[in-house]
Design a protein around this motif. Structure first.
Motif, PDB file in Angstrom:
ATOM      1  N   LEU A 286      14.511  57.100  85.904  1.00  0.00           N
ATOM      2  CA  LEU A 286      15.360  58.300  85.877  1.00  0.00           C
ATOM      3  C   LEU A 286      16.445  58.147  84.841  1.00  0.00           C
ATOM      4  CD1 LEU A 286      16.732  60.866  87.188  1.00  0.00           C
ATOM      5  CD2 LEU A 286      17.866  59.265  88.767  1.00  0.00           C
ATOM      6  N   TYR A 287      16.609  59.188  84.043  1.00  0.00           N
ATOM      7  CA  TYR A 287      17.801  59.298  83.203  1.00  0.00           C
ATOM      8  C   TYR A 287      18.613  60.433  83.808  1.00  0.00           C
ATOM      9  CZ  TYR A 287      14.841  56.835  79.719  1.00  0.00           C
ATOM     10  OH  TYR A 287      14.016  55.955  79.057  1.00  0.00           O
ATOM     11  N   LYS A 288      19.663  60.075  84.584  1.00  0.00           N
ATOM     12  CA  LYS A 288      20.437  61.121  85.285  1.00  0.00           C
ATOM     13  C   LYS A 288      21.073  62.078  84.287  1.00  0.00           C
ATOM     14  CE  LYS A 288      22.200  58.669  89.356  1.00  0.00           C
ATOM     15  NZ  LYS A 288      22.370  57.379  88.661  1.00  0.00           N
ATOM     16  N   THR A 289      21.685  61.498  83.286  1.00  0.00           N
ATOM     17  CA  THR A 289      22.332  62.340  82.287  1.00  0.00           C
ATOM     18  C   THR A 289      22.383  61.576  80.975  1.00  0.00           C
ATOM     19  OG1 THR A 289      24.423  63.374  81.629  1.00  0.00           O
ATOM     20  CG2 THR A 289      24.584  61.546  83.160  1.00  0.00           C
ATOM     21  N   GLY A 290      22.342  62.319  79.890  1.00  0.00           N
ATOM     22  CA  GLY A 290      22.416  61.681  78.573  1.00  0.00           C
ATOM     23  C   GLY A 290      22.946  62.673  77.573  1.00  0.00           C
ATOM     24  N   ARG A 291      23.653  62.153  76.582  1.00  0.00           N
ATOM     25  CA  ARG A 291      24.130  63.054  75.539  1.00  0.00           C
ATOM     26  C   ARG A 291      24.442  62.291  74.260  1.00  0.00           C
ATOM     27  NH1 ARG A 291      30.009  63.750  75.779  1.00  0.00           N
ATOM     28  NH2 ARG A 291      30.819  61.953  76.928  1.00  0.00           N
ATOM     29  N   HIS A 292      24.376  63.052  73.179  1.00  0.00           N
ATOM     30  CA  HIS A 292      24.755  62.516  71.887  1.00  0.00           C
ATOM     31  C   HIS A 292      26.221  62.843  71.680  1.00  0.00           C
ATOM     32  CE1 HIS A 292      20.563  61.753  71.041  1.00  0.00           C
ATOM     33  NE2 HIS A 292      20.296  62.956  71.479  1.00  0.00           N
ATOM     34  N   THR A 293      26.995  61.846  71.296  1.00  0.00           N
ATOM     35  CA  THR A 293      28.439  62.046  71.187  1.00  0.00           C
ATOM     36  C   THR A 293      28.937  62.084  69.747  1.00  0.00           C
ATOM     37  OG1 THR A 293      28.661  59.675  71.542  1.00  0.00           O
ATOM     38  CG2 THR A 293      28.953  61.085  73.463  1.00  0.00           C
ATOM     39  N   ALA A 294      28.098  61.716  68.813  1.00  0.00           N
ATOM     40  CA  ALA A 294      28.442  61.858  67.393  1.00  0.00           C
ATOM     41  C   ALA A 294      27.129  61.920  66.628  1.00  0.00           C
ATOM     42  CB  ALA A 294      29.286  60.683  66.903  1.00  0.00           C
ATOM     43  N   PRO A 295      27.112  62.632  65.521  1.00  0.00           N
ATOM     44  CA  PRO A 295      25.864  62.734  64.776  1.00  0.00           C
ATOM     45  C   PRO A 295      25.578  61.445  64.003  1.00  0.00           C
ATOM     46  CG  PRO A 295      27.604  63.915  63.617  1.00  0.00           C
ATOM     47  CD  PRO A 295      28.215  63.386  64.883  1.00  0.00           C
ATOM     48  N   LEU A 296      24.349  61.336  63.567  1.00  0.00           N
ATOM     49  CA  LEU A 296      23.923  60.167  62.797  1.00  0.00           C
ATOM     50  C   LEU A 296      23.330  60.668  61.485  1.00  0.00           C
ATOM     51  CD1 LEU A 296      23.528  57.023  63.306  1.00  0.00           C
ATOM     52  CD2 LEU A 296      21.182  57.602  63.911  1.00  0.00           C
ATOM     53  N   ALA A 297      23.588  59.951  60.420  1.00  0.00           N
ATOM     54  CA  ALA A 297      22.998  60.331  59.132  1.00  0.00           C
ATOM     55  C   ALA A 297      22.271  59.130  58.535  1.00  0.00           C
ATOM     56  CB  ALA A 297      24.088  60.832  58.182  1.00  0.00           C
ATOM     57  N   ALA A 298      21.416  59.397  57.592  1.00  0.00           N
ATOM     58  CA  ALA A 298      20.681  58.324  56.921  1.00  0.00           C
ATOM     59  C   ALA A 298      21.681  57.357  56.298  1.00  0.00           C
ATOM     60  CB  ALA A 298      19.765  58.907  55.860  1.00  0.00           C
ATOM     61  N   GLY A 299      21.372  56.066  56.375  1.00  0.00           N
ATOM     62  CA  GLY A 299      22.267  55.042  55.839  1.00  0.00           C
ATOM     63  C   GLY A 299      23.115  54.372  56.896  1.00  0.00           C
ATOM     64  N   GLU A 300      23.201  54.970  58.056  1.00  0.00           N
ATOM     65  CA  GLU A 300      24.024  54.390  59.118  1.00  0.00           C
ATOM     66  C   GLU A 300      23.214  53.439  59.995  1.00  0.00           C
ATOM     67  OE1 GLU A 300      25.729  58.176  60.643  1.00  0.00           O
ATOM     68  OE2 GLU A 300      27.587  57.486  59.695  1.00  0.00           O
ATOM     69  N   THR A 301      23.906  52.491  60.602  1.00  0.00           N
ATOM     70  CA  THR A 301      23.269  51.450  61.397  1.00  0.00           C
ATOM     71  C   THR A 301      23.574  51.658  62.874  1.00  0.00           C
ATOM     72  OG1 THR A 301      23.516  49.896  59.551  1.00  0.00           O
ATOM     73  CG2 THR A 301      23.062  48.951  61.723  1.00  0.00           C
ATOM     74  N   VAL A 302      22.513  51.657  63.672  1.00  0.00           N
ATOM     75  CA  VAL A 302      22.638  51.888  65.120  1.00  0.00           C
ATOM     76  C   VAL A 302      22.682  50.570  65.873  1.00  0.00           C
ATOM     77  CG1 VAL A 302      21.492  52.872  67.146  1.00  0.00           C
ATOM     78  CG2 VAL A 302      21.414  54.081  64.955  1.00  0.00           C
ATOM     79  N   TYR A 303      23.630  50.443  66.781  1.00  0.00           N
ATOM     80  CA  TYR A 303      23.717  49.311  67.716  1.00  0.00           C
ATOM     81  C   TYR A 303      23.691  49.857  69.133  1.00  0.00           C
ATOM     82  CZ  TYR A 303      25.306  46.272  63.897  1.00  0.00           C
ATOM     83  OH  TYR A 303      25.404  45.535  62.737  1.00  0.00           O
ATOM     84  N   ALA A 304      23.517  48.984  70.112  1.00  0.00           N
ATOM     85  CA  ALA A 304      23.490  49.441  71.499  1.00  0.00           C
ATOM     86  C   ALA A 304      24.048  48.398  72.452  1.00  0.00           C
ATOM     87  CB  ALA A 304      22.060  49.805  71.898  1.00  0.00           C
TER      88      ALA A 304
END
Lengths: 369, 369, 369
Positions: A286-304
């Protein structure tokens, strides 16, 4: 070209004023999940779960074939709705109550239906409004193994098509959809012990401690490849792939650049978390809730990172347990003169994504030697 | 986010101090080679061998299905070891004694084990050392066609995790692994002649002349796509895909840019050589030694050439012969005022890769009309 | 490297002087169409036809499996000819009389033969000339379902290899090739009505009005991914993937940049048109003529429109009708101070592609409820 031609401007997708209460949209297309899609997207997203990589491991657990990771199932189903729901969207606001069902194998065909639950005009921006929908994805309709694989609600910010269109708000209750994560039976412990190295040595039920934040070690830079990755999901939403359209009206679109389809950081964060929470689960419930809080553009690096909120026994299965977590995605933006605890010097940390995520984890006691 | 969270920094991969003599690492994951992977990587690398492109051709020769090119087999196996061996590497130094075994078909599942043979701290850089390993890849473990598909040693330069970690050097002998290139039986000459056009008209045993350098005609520019190509091999090593990490410490990493995974020029050079040496072989037998001699970055163009060293009869097969060659990869860097024989005006030629490569070539006498 | 090596410069592909009248080229390689290729390219090109996306839909219509879209069939067949015909080309000039035959399913193996019909030296540029060829693609040669899938002629501008080579012009008649679009039988109307939502609600025979221009709504920006997409088709033509070669002689090549393989906008325009003309057809019958009218480079956005020329009954099938159309591809280039009706302010519209395209459309009367 014939000068007397009558030009017909073809439209795709719906605008805010096109949605009515309880309207059912049986989305066009459908999608047979191929080996190719599993490889390209499942792997791009750093998906490391051996159920999706190693057929002998998946079969040893009782699955019929390689299993599509939850991120890919979510994306295939979500993308089927884009043409009708968010082709003309500005931003996807929230995922609500996403529940997984039957496993999806290569060769399965996914088809999706959506019910319109609500529309609310924006108070601040007259050309926008919020649409609330409920989508359900089934596989192999009409065959003996037809089953629900996913159901969820979402809220999305959609543009009006005509500036003067009058929007009447409404909200109705979601349907009750019977959808529960399919679990293989527990077999012989020795069989699991023999292949336990393939799943890695972390992320079992006993390992999780509520009140900890797991800072996952890997990051991944997104490039212009996001355009292609979005296209192979049949998501043709123009904000992701039409630079010319963005160039004509940069203010109208987030950041004035091509927006990376939110499903990409979504899937990437799930993948990055895998070695620590994921690879030794039997899936996401289950994913109770989820949202994107800032946009992402090419060239940026994602961490978690993943916050462990709570854990509890599984009501029927002594070999498993349920872990409640919250998955966060972040990136670092340059910020001159900045000095933050949670970012390298000269950078600030920006959260891009969050997702409440319940998983079903294996217990060391039953799956390791 | 809860302010009282205890942050757990998850680590992936081993550092120099984690390796001990004779340690066996059974790598996590494994990989079922899908149609999708064969298409994406096998084709990207300019692989032209009809065994990997044309199923009817492969079956006419006695294979069960399309055959994965040696470059892809090497990459799948190698990438399985990255998580444990080179996730925290600075550079891959050398491939040693790489031998191919059973053919790999789409649907086969590859799993890899590695034995640690040696560790040597660096004299010049206290934060680095060299690790010497031996890896063996098997397919379809536990089934009736379980077999070794590849075995090799490699040396890689790995970072220390803790600056004060004390490194004791060691070196032990490699295991003797029974691994020989599987060869289909020789069938009826007329059957081969009927399809000989599909393999092209060069690169038969009789065509090779020791003492020649074959300057292969094609080049290929690598773009940021390398990031995705590396990811679909499950190689998550951060130097290839995390631009932010590189930005924080450019001096620590080769060239301060994202490093293109060495497997990419490796596979590309093999592919580029195909029409001249490769497409009319029954496979690669042995890579005695190989190494990357300069890094590659996105935007650069890869070329290749092959030096023919020697050739000899096959001990049992009159239809085949063994050719010893050395494959070189190179690129051209701008060099103002430069005037070199082996480069266009204004450029200098930089060798990026070399590989000692023994192949088993078909004889015109037995395979052409 | 041994200083006494004799360097052999390997050549690939033919030059203008290598072609003779009536010469038959049985192209090397061949290609088994994999799931991976169908996913990557079929999806990249915005192909939306559910025959290529949804196996249950395709089977309900009488096909054996997912069906490769015409754009992909064309590209696979065309790319097989590149090595022998246009490896050393400057530009592809025209497609002539392209006719589709048997459906192509994943797993089918395509092999192509080409006959040289004509050569004409260029009057204006002594290093160039035009070659006219006829290519025929068959699937599964030697098996019980061997069939012709595509046949076409094309004209291509090819370079001379040797500056002093003497070119004698010639022209012979094309062969008469028996190739007709395979059509599944008409089944039970209720079966089609049950799945009609999957095909969308436009583009039936009754919907088309001769004298209209359908301005399709989607655009797609092409990025450096074009290099990889071209490679997975086995098209190794250097103008698409070798930036260094372009850098050495920018004037010799169109625009001095990497040229996007024409097959990419070709397939993209077909895909973009899908929701309006394509998704409710049983396929493309004939491309009478087609040509690229301006080059495309990475970063540019492709749009498309379709002019409906005429429509008529199908001679044998009451459930179908034939629609004659012309597909146009265009892009917008910046043009300071420009003010054109057919472009946004500051841009001019440039046509990049046109294709005469006959399709077989389903009738609402027989396929919808």
């Amino acid at each position: 070209m014939n000068e007397n031609l009558r030009i017909v401007h073809k439209k795709t997708g719906n605008f805010l004023e096109d949605f009515g209460p309880g309207q059912i949209l049986r989305h066009r297309g459908g999608k047979t999940v191929t080996d190719g899609l599993l490889t390209t997207f499942g792997d791009f997203s750093f998906a490391t779960h051996p159920f999706s990589k190693n057929r002998r491991y998946a079969k040893a657990y009782g699955y019929r074939d390689l299993v599509c990771p939850p991120g890919l199932v979510m994306l295939v189903a979500f993308s089927q709705t884009v043409g009708d729901i968010s082709e003309n969207a500005r931003a996807n606001l929230e995922y609500i109550n996403m529940r997984f069902g039957a496993p999806v194998y290569p060769g399965d065909t996914i088809e999706v239906e959506t019910k319109i639950l609500g529309v609310r005009p924006s108070s601040s921006r007259p050309d926008l409004g919020i649409v609330h929908v409920q989508s359900t994805a089934r596989k192999n309709i009409g065959s003996s193994d037809e089953a629900i694989v996913l159901t969820f609600e979402r809220k999305v910010q959609v543009f009006k098509g005509a500036a003067d269109a009058k929007i009447e708000g409404f909200e109705i209750e979601p349907d009750a959809i019977d959808c529960e994560l399919w679990l293989p039976k527990y077999g012989a412990k020795s069989d699991y012990v023999e292949i336990q190295h393939l799943g890695g040595d972390d992320g079992f039920f006993e390992d999780f401690e509520p009140g900890t934040l797991l800072a996952h070690s890997r990051g991944r830079t997104v490039t212009s490849e996001h355009i292609h990755l979005t296209g192979i999901l049949d998501n043709t939403s123009q904000v992701h792939c039409n630079q010319h359209m963005i160039d004509l009206d940069p203010e109208r679109y987030l950041g004035g650049q091509l927006v990376v389809f939110g499903g990409i950081p979504f899937a990437l964060c799930l993948g990055i978390s895998g070695p620590d929470i994921g690879d030794n689960t039997l899936g996401d419930v289950l994913y109770k809730t989820g949202r994107h809080t800032a946009p992402l553009a090419a060239g940026e690096t994602v961490y978690a990172s993943t916050e462990i909120l709570a854990k509890r026994d599984h009501p029927e299965r002594p070999d498993l347990g349920i872990v409640e977590s919250r998955l966060y995605g972040h990136k670092f933006d340059r910020a001159e003169g900045a000095d933050h605890d949670d970012a390298p010097p000269g950078y600030k940390r920006t959260k891009i994504f969050e997702l409440d995520r319940d998983v079903i984890a294996k217990r060391r006691s039953h799956y390791t030697g």
